[in-house]
Design a protein around this motif. Structure first.
Motif, PDB file in Angstrom:
ATOM      1  N   GLN A 172      22.120  -5.093  -7.254  1.00  0.00           N
ATOM      2  CA  GLN A 172      21.307  -4.097  -6.560  1.00  0.00           C
ATOM      3  C   GLN A 172      19.903  -4.640  -6.310  1.00  0.00           C
ATOM      4  O   GLN A 172      19.305  -4.423  -5.262  1.00  0.00           O
ATOM      5  N   SER A 173      19.412  -5.376  -7.304  1.00  0.00           N
ATOM      6  CA  SER A 173      18.087  -5.982  -7.185  1.00  0.00           C
ATOM      7  C   SER A 173      18.031  -6.960  -6.016  1.00  0.00           C
ATOM      8  O   SER A 173      17.066  -6.968  -5.251  1.00  0.00           O
ATOM      9  N   ILE A 179      17.853  -5.021  -2.797  1.00  0.00           N
ATOM     10  CA  ILE A 179      16.529  -4.431  -2.540  1.00  0.00           C
ATOM     11  C   ILE A 179      15.593  -5.496  -1.984  1.00  0.00           C
ATOM     12  O   ILE A 179      14.911  -5.282  -0.967  1.00  0.00           O
ATOM     13  N   SER A 228      16.454  -6.358   1.542  1.00  0.00           N
ATOM     14  CA  SER A 228      16.018  -5.365   2.529  1.00  0.00           C
ATOM     15  C   SER A 228      14.528  -5.522   2.805  1.00  0.00           C
ATOM     16  O   SER A 228      14.084  -5.399   3.949  1.00  0.00           O
ATOM     17  N   THR A 262      11.056   4.152   2.742  1.00  0.00           N
ATOM     18  CA  THR A 262      11.996   3.956   1.647  1.00  0.00           C
ATOM     19  C   THR A 262      13.350   4.520   2.025  1.00  0.00           C
ATOM     20  O   THR A 262      13.433   5.587   2.625  1.00  0.00           O
ATOM     21  N   GLN A 288      15.042   8.791 -10.447  1.00  0.00           N
ATOM     22  CA  GLN A 288      14.849   8.377  -9.067  1.00  0.00           C
ATOM     23  C   GLN A 288      15.741   7.190  -8.753  1.00  0.00           C
ATOM     24  O   GLN A 288      15.947   6.322  -9.576  1.00  0.00           O
ATOM     25  N   GLN A 289      16.287   7.161  -7.552  1.00  0.00           N
ATOM     26  CA  GLN A 289      17.173   6.077  -7.150  1.00  0.00           C
ATOM     27  C   GLN A 289      16.428   5.080  -6.293  1.00  0.00           C
ATOM     28  O   GLN A 289      15.472   5.421  -5.607  1.00  0.00           O
ATOM     29  N   MET A 290      16.891   3.816  -6.326  1.00  0.00           N
ATOM     30  CA  MET A 290      16.223   2.778  -5.569  1.00  0.00           C
ATOM     31  C   MET A 290      17.152   2.228  -4.505  1.00  0.00           C
ATOM     32  O   MET A 290      18.177   1.644  -4.816  1.00  0.00           O
ATOM     33  N   GLY A 291      16.819   2.449  -3.272  1.00  0.00           N
ATOM     34  CA  GLY A 291      17.693   1.998  -2.191  1.00  0.00           C
ATOM     35  C   GLY A 291      17.092   0.912  -1.330  1.00  0.00           C
ATOM     36  O   GLY A 291      17.693   0.495  -0.364  1.00  0.00           O
ATOM     37  N   GLY A 292      15.864   0.482  -1.623  1.00  0.00           N
ATOM     38  CA  GLY A 292      15.226  -0.539  -0.805  1.00  0.00           C
ATOM     39  C   GLY A 292      14.354   0.046   0.281  1.00  0.00           C
ATOM     40  O   GLY A 292      13.802   1.133   0.133  1.00  0.00           O
ATOM     41  N   VAL A 293      14.262  -0.664   1.383  1.00  0.00           N
ATOM     42  CA  VAL A 293      13.326  -0.263   2.432  1.00  0.00           C
ATOM     43  C   VAL A 293      13.999  -0.467   3.787  1.00  0.00           C
ATOM     44  O   VAL A 293      14.938  -1.255   3.910  1.00  0.00           O
TER      45      VAL A 293
END
Lengths: 146, 110
Positions: free
Chosen positions: A5-6, A9, A12, A51, A67-72
């Motif tokens: 996932q990293s 991100i 992206s 985001t 909070q979720q991290m989806g990138g940009v």
């Protein structure tokens, strides 16, 4: 929660910054493109970012209220700027009053945006490399030379 | 019997999550109105050390950063480097523990 996932991100982020640099170059290249009869004057392209909202699956998988991290993601839009008019009656593209219409590109702004994009790209590469070295280290767990 | 302590496992997971949050902050460096996020897992480690294993399965969380409203690149990069080094140090410890086990299995022979 995984290093894959990293990577996504950081990727992206790199994509967005690359797009920003590309469009800065595109705007600079078209900075002196005059409006000829029958064509529209070039308008500079702005790249903004936002985001990425997490997908349904991600929210469902982690419903602990974190909070979720989806990138940009990049948003490309045409800037609504006034064209530049230069009095030059001898120019082949001059209108009846003798004015030539140039696009309203601010080269200084574009250079700034280009530099910022390159720096931000490098920062994303740093984050990517950090994730890579962590993953490489994790692959060494239980190895011979541990 | 756990060969690797659950505290170490949680710390490794927390560091990965922190790396991910930092990467997210860096990717959104030029995003307007973006609130940087952070990961706090050290409090979970204290709970684990006290022996409260049951309620800690879901609490590794990401929260918006209350103090830093603007993401600062130098800060993010230093967090990244710190996370990376902590991760490597933990893995080194895990490897040492495993090699001790290996030595016991082979009765001290190589």
């Amino acid at each position: 929660m995984s290093l894959w996932q990293s990577f996504a991100i950081s990727r992206s982020g790199m994509d967005v910054e690359q797009l920003r640099a590309e469009y800065a170059a595109y705007n600079i290249a078209n900075a002196n493109a005059v409006q000829t009869s029958g064509t529209k004057v070039f308008k500079p392209i702005r790249v903004t970012s936002r985001t990425v909202a997490p997908t349904f699956d991600q929210v469902l998988a982690n419903s602990g209220g974190t909070q979720q991290m989806g990138g940009v993601r990049a948003i490309v839009s045409e800037a609504n700027v006034q064209p530049r008019k230069v009095l030059d009656p001898s120019h082949p593209s001059a209108d009846k009053q003798g004015y030539v219409t140039y696009p309203g590109v601010n080269v200084l702004d574009e250079m700034f945006s280009l530099t910022m994009a390159v720096r931000a790209y490098e920062a994303n590469v740093t984050a990517f490399n950090s994730a890579r070295s962590m993953m490489q280290k994790a692959l060494e767990i239980g190895g011979r030379n541990g | 019997m756990n060969v690797i302590s659950p505290i170490v496992m949680t710390a490794l997971d927390g560091l990965v999550l922190r790396q991910q949050a930092t990467a997210h902050n860096i990717a959104n460096l030029n995003t307007p109105n973006y609130r940087p996020i952070q990961v706090n897992f050290e409090s979970v480690l204290t709970e684990l050390a006290k022996g409260n294993h049951a309620e800690i399965t879901q609490t590794l969380g990401v929260t918006p950063n209350k103090e830093n409203l603007k993401s600062a690149l130098s800060h993010e990069i230093s967090v990244l480097a710190e996370t990376n080094l902590q991760y490597q140090a933990l893995i080194k410890g895990v490897n040492k523990q495993l090699s001790l086990l290996q030595m016991a299995i082979s009765e001290g022979r190589r």
